[in-house]
Design an enzyme around this catalytic site. Structure first.
Site, PDB file in Angstrom:
ATOM      1  CE1 TYR A  59      -2.955  -3.366   1.490  1.00  0.00           C
ATOM      2  CE2 TYR A  59      -3.816  -1.690  -0.159  1.00  0.00           C
ATOM      3  CZ  TYR A  59      -3.945  -3.040   0.304  1.00  0.00           C
ATOM      4  OH  TYR A  59      -4.933  -3.819   0.119  1.00  0.00           O
ATOM      5  NE  ARG A  62      -2.935  -0.147  -5.036  1.00  0.00           N
ATOM      6  CZ  ARG A  62      -4.179  -0.877  -4.755  1.00  0.00           C
ATOM      7  NH1 ARG A  62      -4.362  -1.510  -3.658  1.00  0.00           N
ATOM      8  NH2 ARG A  62      -5.345  -0.157  -5.376  1.00  0.00           N
ATOM      9  CG  HIS A 115     -13.740  -1.631  -2.115  1.00  0.00           C
ATOM     10  ND1 HIS A 115     -13.540  -2.264  -3.455  1.00  0.00           N
ATOM     11  CD2 HIS A 115     -14.908  -2.185  -1.462  1.00  0.00           C
ATOM     12  CE1 HIS A 115     -14.520  -3.093  -3.562  1.00  0.00           C
ATOM     13  NE2 HIS A 115     -15.320  -3.132  -2.600  1.00  0.00           N
ATOM     14  CG  ASN A 207     -15.923  -1.703 -18.449  1.00  0.00           C
ATOM     15  OD1 ASN A 207     -15.642  -1.283 -17.378  1.00  0.00           O
ATOM     16  ND2 ASN A 207     -15.762  -2.989 -18.451  1.00  0.00           N
TER      17      ASN A 207
HETATM   18  N1  APR Z   1     -11.611   2.617 -19.589  1.00  0.00           N
HETATM   19  C1  APR Z   1     -12.650   2.052 -19.066  1.00  0.00           C
HETATM   20  N2  APR Z   1     -12.845   0.577 -18.479  1.00  0.00           N
HETATM   21  C2  APR Z   1     -11.349  -0.006 -18.544  1.00  0.00           C
HETATM   22  C3  APR Z   1     -10.279   0.811 -18.854  1.00  0.00           C
HETATM   23  C4  APR Z   1     -10.484   2.067 -19.575  1.00  0.00           C
HETATM   24  N3  APR Z   1      -9.537   2.694 -19.983  1.00  0.00           N
HETATM   25  N4  APR Z   1      -9.331  -0.118 -18.650  1.00  0.00           N
HETATM   26  C5  APR Z   1      -9.948  -1.058 -18.105  1.00  0.00           C
HETATM   27  N5  APR Z   1     -11.128  -1.020 -17.799  1.00  0.00           N
HETATM   28  C6  APR Z   1     -12.038  -2.062 -17.433  1.00  0.00           C
HETATM   29  C7  APR Z   1     -11.725  -3.396 -17.738  1.00  0.00           C
HETATM   30  O1  APR Z   1     -12.312  -3.875 -18.872  1.00  0.00           O
HETATM   31  C8  APR Z   1     -12.310  -4.008 -16.356  1.00  0.00           C
HETATM   32  O2  APR Z   1     -13.652  -4.486 -16.660  1.00  0.00           O
HETATM   33  O3  APR Z   1     -12.078  -1.858 -15.939  1.00  0.00           O
HETATM   34  C9  APR Z   1     -12.392  -2.976 -15.274  1.00  0.00           C
HETATM   35  C10 APR Z   1     -11.424  -3.211 -14.438  1.00  0.00           C
HETATM   36  O4  APR Z   1     -11.784  -4.609 -13.569  1.00  0.00           O
HETATM   37  P1  APR Z   1     -10.823  -4.845 -12.280  1.00  0.00           P
HETATM   38  O5  APR Z   1      -9.359  -4.867 -12.596  1.00  0.00           O
HETATM   39  O6  APR Z   1     -11.562  -6.280 -11.884  1.00  0.00           O
HETATM   40  O7  APR Z   1     -11.256  -3.616 -11.193  1.00  0.00           O
HETATM   41  P2  APR Z   1     -12.530  -3.417 -10.284  1.00  0.00           P
HETATM   42  O8  APR Z   1     -13.718  -3.963 -11.009  1.00  0.00           O
HETATM   43  O9  APR Z   1     -12.313  -2.047  -9.771  1.00  0.00           O
HETATM   44  O10 APR Z   1     -12.124  -4.574  -9.162  1.00  0.00           O
HETATM   45  C11 APR Z   1     -12.995  -4.437  -8.014  1.00  0.00           C
HETATM   46  O11 APR Z   1     -11.799  -5.944  -6.719  1.00  0.00           O
HETATM   47  O12 APR Z   1      -9.489  -6.468  -6.043  1.00  0.00           O
HETATM   48  C12 APR Z   1     -10.818  -5.857  -5.870  1.00  0.00           C
HETATM   49  O13 APR Z   1     -10.904  -4.214  -3.989  1.00  0.00           O
HETATM   50  C13 APR Z   1     -10.571  -4.328  -5.486  1.00  0.00           C
HETATM   51  O14 APR Z   1     -11.922  -2.561  -5.667  1.00  0.00           O
HETATM   52  C14 APR Z   1     -11.357  -3.687  -6.422  1.00  0.00           C
HETATM   53  C15 APR Z   1     -12.717  -4.490  -6.717  1.00  0.00           C
END
Ligand code: APR
Length: 241
Positions: A59, A62, A115, A207
């Site tokens: 962390y 980050r 979160h 997305n």
């Molecule tokens: N613009 C829009 N969407 C995007 C972009 C972009 N430039 N780049 C990536 N994405 C999308 C991906 O297609 C994916 O669907 O963002 C999403 C990211 O998904 P994850 O990596 O799973 O992140 P998130 O959904 O925030 O994860 C949820 O999981 O690990 C835990 O606590 C952590 O808050 C997090 C939670």
């Protein structure tokens, strides 16, 4: 000419994808955080008990990154939407799964970080949470109770209860428009929000690609957040102009 249409209450949910173009990694994309480290080691209470130094380091890295990145056009468009919607007498809430500070720095105020946040820490000794800017460590001193050894990142780990769920539930209860941005829809309870509002609210996914829950949305626009979010916001404000 102002529209006389009643403004639907808006709830926006964001995930790591909204910060991707600011330079912060997502979790599950190629090169994402969970391909660099195991979430069991750095994002669970068990991992923290096993090796707190490793979790602090994850962390700290980050948190340090936040000084090198800035809000992008998607963050700014969402902050503008909040200001405009409220100015027109509408209700708005931005719920983010992200622990970065980019929505705040973009000007979003009606914001709940479910979160937790990288720029906050919590004391296991006294239970208080507080702003924290630098590194945390196993011997960090709590600014509230002045005891050492109990400071942890104020981040919700897997197996822990996300924050602000009651306020989020109330907002979802009355929302007429639910917009999910930049999230894979793979982590609950956030991933379940759309199912809870379907039929009552118009649901939109913005997305890069269809998420796990794509089929649950009434409308979807796929592309990078810095393109699709400002465009969507402009269209919404035009429609309810
Ligand atoms: N613009 C829009 N969407 C995007 C972009 C972009 N430039 N780049 C990536 N994405 C999308 C991906 O297609 C994916 O669907 O963002 C999403 C990211 O998904 P994850 O990596 O799973 O992140 P998130 O959904 O925030 O994860 C949820 O999981 O690990 C835990 O606590 C952590 O808050 C997090 C939670």
């Amino acid at each position: 000419m102002r529209s006389t249409k009643r403004l639907p209450r808006i709830v926006v949910l964001t995930g790591a994808g909204v910060s991707r173009e600011s330079g912060l990694a997502t979790f599950r994309d190629a090169g994402g955080a969970w391909q660099q480290v195991r979430m069991e080691d750095v994002a669970t209470p068990e991992g923290f008990r096993r090796d707190p130094g490793r979790v602090h380091a994850f962390y700290n890295a980050r948190r340090a990154q936040l000084d090198a990145v800035a809000p992008n056009a998607a963050h700014l468009a969402l902050a503008a939407l909040e200001r405009e919607w409220v100015a027109r007498g509408g209700a708005f809430l931005l719920v983010t799964q992200n622990v970065d500070d980019l929505h705040t720095r973009a000007g979003s105020a009606l914001l709940l970080q479910m979160h937790g946040a990288l720029r906050r820490a919590r004391c296991l000794r006294c239970g208080q949470s507080f702003d924290w800017q630098g590194d945390t460590a196993v011997d960090s001193v709590c600014p509230r109770c002045r005891r050492a050894g109990g400071v942890r990142p104020d981040i919700v780990w897997f197996g822990e209860v996300p924050m602000h769920l009651e306020a989020i539930g109330e907002a979802l209860e009355g929302c007429g428009l639910f917009v999910s941005i930049g999230t894979s829809g793979s982590v609950y309870p956030a991933a379940g929000f759309v199912a809870g509002v379907r039929g009552r609210a118009h649901t939109v996914e913005l997305n890069l690609e269809p998420s796990d829950g794509a089929a649950l949305f009434d409308e979807a626009r796929h592309g990078p957040a810095t393109l699709v979010v400002p465009e969507y916001v402009a269209g919404l404000l035009e429609r309810f102009g």
